[in-house]
Design an enzyme around this catalytic site. Structure first.
Site, PDB file in Angstrom:
ATOM      1  N   SER A  13       5.941  -4.001  -5.446  1.00  0.00           N
ATOM      2  CA  SER A  13       5.637  -4.130  -4.021  1.00  0.00           C
ATOM      3  C   SER A  13       6.142  -5.488  -3.518  1.00  0.00           C
ATOM      4  O   SER A  13       7.336  -5.758  -3.606  1.00  0.00           O
ATOM      5  CB  SER A  13       4.131  -3.932  -3.793  1.00  0.00           C
ATOM      6  OG  SER A  13       3.881  -3.587  -2.471  1.00  0.00           O
TER       7      SER A  13
ATOM      8  N   ASP B  22       5.188   7.623  -2.870  1.00  0.00           N
ATOM      9  CA  ASP B  22       4.675   6.334  -2.393  1.00  0.00           C
ATOM     10  C   ASP B  22       4.434   6.406  -0.883  1.00  0.00           C
ATOM     11  O   ASP B  22       5.375   6.537  -0.112  1.00  0.00           O
ATOM     12  CB  ASP B  22       5.709   5.252  -2.727  1.00  0.00           C
ATOM     13  CG  ASP B  22       5.223   3.843  -2.409  1.00  0.00           C
ATOM     14  OD1 ASP B  22       4.359   3.697  -1.522  1.00  0.00           O
ATOM     15  OD2 ASP B  22       5.719   2.899  -3.043  1.00  0.00           O
TER      16      ASP B  22
ATOM     17  N   HIS C  56       2.280   4.480  -4.978  1.00  0.00           N
ATOM     18  CA  HIS C  56       2.758   3.119  -4.785  1.00  0.00           C
ATOM     19  C   HIS C  56       2.513   2.303  -6.058  1.00  0.00           C
ATOM     20  O   HIS C  56       1.373   1.996  -6.374  1.00  0.00           O
ATOM     21  CB  HIS C  56       2.047   2.481  -3.589  1.00  0.00           C
ATOM     22  CG  HIS C  56       2.575   1.124  -3.242  1.00  0.00           C
ATOM     23  ND1 HIS C  56       3.891   0.904  -2.913  1.00  0.00           N
ATOM     24  CD2 HIS C  56       1.969  -0.082  -3.192  1.00  0.00           C
ATOM     25  CE1 HIS C  56       4.075  -0.374  -2.673  1.00  0.00           C
ATOM     26  NE2 HIS C  56       2.924  -1.008  -2.831  1.00  0.00           N
TER      27      HIS C  56
END
Ligand SMILES: *[C@@H]1O[C@H](CO)[C@@H](O)[C@H](O)[C@H]1NC(C)=O
Ligand SMILES: *[C@@H]1O[C@H](CO)[C@@H](O)[C@H](O)[C@H]1NC(C)=O
Ligand SMILES: *[C@@H]1O[C@H](CO)[C@@H](O)[C@H](O)[C@H]1NC(C)=O
Ligand SMILES: *[C@@H]1O[C@H](CO)[C@@H](O)[C@H](O)[C@H]1NC(C)=O
Ligand SMILES: *[C@@H]1O[C@H](CO)[C@@H](O)[C@H](O)[C@H]1NC(C)=O
Ligand SMILES: *[C@@H]1O[C@H](CO)[C@@H](O)[C@H](O)[C@H]1NC(C)=O
Ligand SMILES: *[C@@H]1O[C@H](CO)[C@@H](O)[C@H](O)[C@H]1NC(C)=O
Ligand SMILES: *[C@@H]1O[C@H](CO)[C@@H](O)[C@H](O)[C@H]1NC(C)=O
Ligand SMILES: [Ca+2]
Length: 489
Positions: A182, A377, A414
């Site tokens: 991320s 995601d 994610h």
């Protein structure tokens, strides 16, 4: 080949201390003298333990790889900014350095990563990214704190971290690695772009690259979906555009009805979301391109989904716009528009965008880059990773397989979780090191690539219960051959 094998053997030989590691560890408090740096605490952790943590993000962390030496330090990055960080230095060290990234707008040390990396015998360093806590508020009117967040923290962490490793073991790390997802993924690309000598190998997951547009996209999506203003005190969203969370199950079921079987297996996983031409019957929000929610099958209960579809304006975008772009504490997001996004581009605080394709310096140093992205995601669309792949390959006018490989992971959310075999050694949640070998583990695959020249053709995901799936590198496709999924050009 003989040379490569010798090299691997040399690097894998375990470090052996000349003196008692505990004595050596505790002495660091008074012997380490590093630029701009104060050693705040040193502890030798003797058995697998739960320890208290630094910073406000969490209160305790596991240390499974003990014995190790734990060093807590602060480095002033300028006169108005500083980095708090920890180094975890295992007794059983394979000569490798590992730097860790962060998430969202945070300032949270990655304790899972510290534990994970040290359990694989790396000397690991994680930092608070230049500020403490989960909110973006520390960025307000602190341009140097923004610079730490945007590009500098990861560099200082590597520079000072390597000096600590060097001092403790009495020898420099043979190779240096980075692991992040991320925002950590964005930091990994930023490191390769700005500080190509810091790492020999970089693993990034679901990278938050093209940051300004990512923040803009979250804002626009909130706007399209009738999200309430951040400061609203309303408890129920009454916008006619708002889709209540209960309805997402229905929408997801319809998406799966239309698209699950496109890959030949009805398993809840849409292998190639870009093939899913979802017909929504007129609800325009479903048709916005690349929104990461539609065509993936994600529901409101997927982790991170409620941050996007929960009915509130995205707090990430709100914090970023107020504290880093506009320099205000209050702002009304009701009419968020492309003009806000244009302002993000124009200010580009700290050069945070991280969307350049010129990885030539990293490539020329023989750096290796392994990146992965879940296709379910809901927070950062996997299309973003395809975009940056295509950008790099166009910028460098070359196929990227020699030094940059992207693995798209069907069913994964994610950074982790989702449906199917999505454990890949990504280190995000405890237990992701499901199988400790380079075929099943992105970090160990990178080590083999850097140190042995063995580029990963595939990554095998595990579910922790014996089911596996071979994940393919872009632009190859994952195709069901009647028995299992295989990778095809
Ligand atoms: C770091 O900055 C703080 C605050 O400005 C200062 O008190 C401290 O002495 C500095 N530390 C080092 C090692 O320069
Ligand atoms: C130490 O601080 C000075 C002044 O802020 C800065 O120029 C230098 O880059 C810093 N060194 C490190 C290793 O961060
Ligand atoms: C994998 O596990 C084995 C057995 O526990 C261990 O000897 C080896 O060091 C591990 N490999 C790595 C890279 O940590
Ligand atoms: C939206 O914001 C309100 C008020 O801060 C909060 O109570 C609620 O939990 C938030 N909803 C989601 C889905 O985050
Ligand atoms: C906010 O401050 C930054 C410097 O930290 C500046 O670059 C930016 O232009 C300011 N934003 C506005 C809208 O004035
Ligand atoms: C948003 O736009 C509407 C319609 O143009 C306008 O009436 C309203 O004042 C705007 N709200 C804000 C906070 O700018
Ligand atoms: C493995 O199966 C057990 C029993 O069905 C279940 O409780 C567990 O959650 C599964 N683990 C994973 C990682 O799927
Ligand atoms: C599918 O691929 C696997 C692995 O390559 C192979 O063993 C198997 O025979 C293939 N099945 C069919 C039906 O082609
Ligand atoms: Ca399917």
């Amino acid at each position: 080949m003989v040379y490569l094998l010798l090299l691997v053997a040399a690097l894998l030989s375990t470090f052996v201390f000349a003196t008692d590691p505990q004595t050596k560890c505790l002495a660091l408090k008074n012997t380490l003298r590093l630029e701009n740096t104060t050693i705040l605490d040193v502890a030798y952790i003797n058995a697998p333990a739960i320890v208290s943590t630094a910073g406000s993000c969490q209160s305790s962390a596991s240390v499974t790889a003990a014995p190790l030496c734990r060093v807590y330090f602060v480095t002033n990055t300028t006169s108005t900014s500083a980095l708090h960080a920890e180094a975890w230095l295992p007794d059983t060290w394979y000569g490798r350095f590992l730097g860790l990234g962060n998430g969202g707008l945070n300032g949270c040390l990655d304790y899972v990563g510290l534990d994970y990396g040290s359990s694989l015998h790396f000397a690991v360093v994680g930092s608070d990214n230049g500020h403490d806590g989960s909110s973006g508020l520390p960025l307000l009117n602190h341009p140097e704190v923004i610079n730490d967040y945007a590009f500098r923290a990861i560099h200082v962490e590597a520079v000072i971290g390597k000096q600590i490793v060097d001092a403790y073991y009495g020898t420099p790390s043979a190779k240096s690695y980075f692991l992040g997802c991320s925002t950590g993924g964005r930091q990994g690309l930023q490191a390769a772009l700005k500080f190509p000598a810091d790492f020999d190998g970089i693993v990034t997951g679901a990278p938050a690259v093209d940051w300004n547009h990512l923040m803009g996209w979250l804002g626009m999506l909130a706007h399209y979906m009738g999200a309430t203003n951040l400061d609203s005190t309303a408890t129920v969203n009454t916008s006619p555009k708002f889709i209540p969370p209960e309805l997402w199950g229905v929408i997801s079921a319809e998406i799966l009805r239309q698209c699950d079987f496109l890959d030949g297996v009805r398993d809840g996983i849409i292998t190639e979301p870009d093939d899913c031409d979802f017909r929504s019957g007129g609800a325009s929000v479903y048709r916005k391109p690349d929104n990461g929610l539609f065509d993936t099958g994600a529901t409101s209960s997927d982790p991170f989904a409620s941050a996007v579809i929960g009915g509130n304006f995205s707090s990430l975008t709100a914090d970023w716009e107020r504290y880093a772009v506009l320099n205000v504490t209050e702002y009304d997001f009701t009419n968020f528009s492309v003009q806000d996004v244009a302002l993000f581009d124009q200010v580009n605080p700290g050069g945070v965008a991280t969307f350049s394709g010129d990885l030539s310096a990293f490539r020329d140093r023989r750096g290796k880059f392994l990146t992965y992205h879940g296709r379910r995601d809901p927070l950062i669309s996997s299309t973003n990773s395809k975009r940056v792949y295509d950008l790099i390959s166009q910028t460098l006018s070359q196929p990227l397989d020699d030094f940059y490989r992207l693995f798209l992971i069907p069913g994964m959310g994610h950074c982790f979780g989702g449906l199917g075999p999505t454990l890949l050694g990504q280190g995000i949640v405890p237990g992701t090191n499901a199988v400790n070998d380079s075929a099943h583990n992105v970090l160990l695959a990178l080590v083999d690539w850097v140190e042995g020249g063995l580029a990963p053709a595939t990554i095998i995901g595990s579910d922790g219960n014996g089911t596996e799936r071979t994940h393919c590198r872009y632009p190859m496709r994952s195709v069901f051959n009647g028995t299992l999924f295989v990778c095809r050009e």
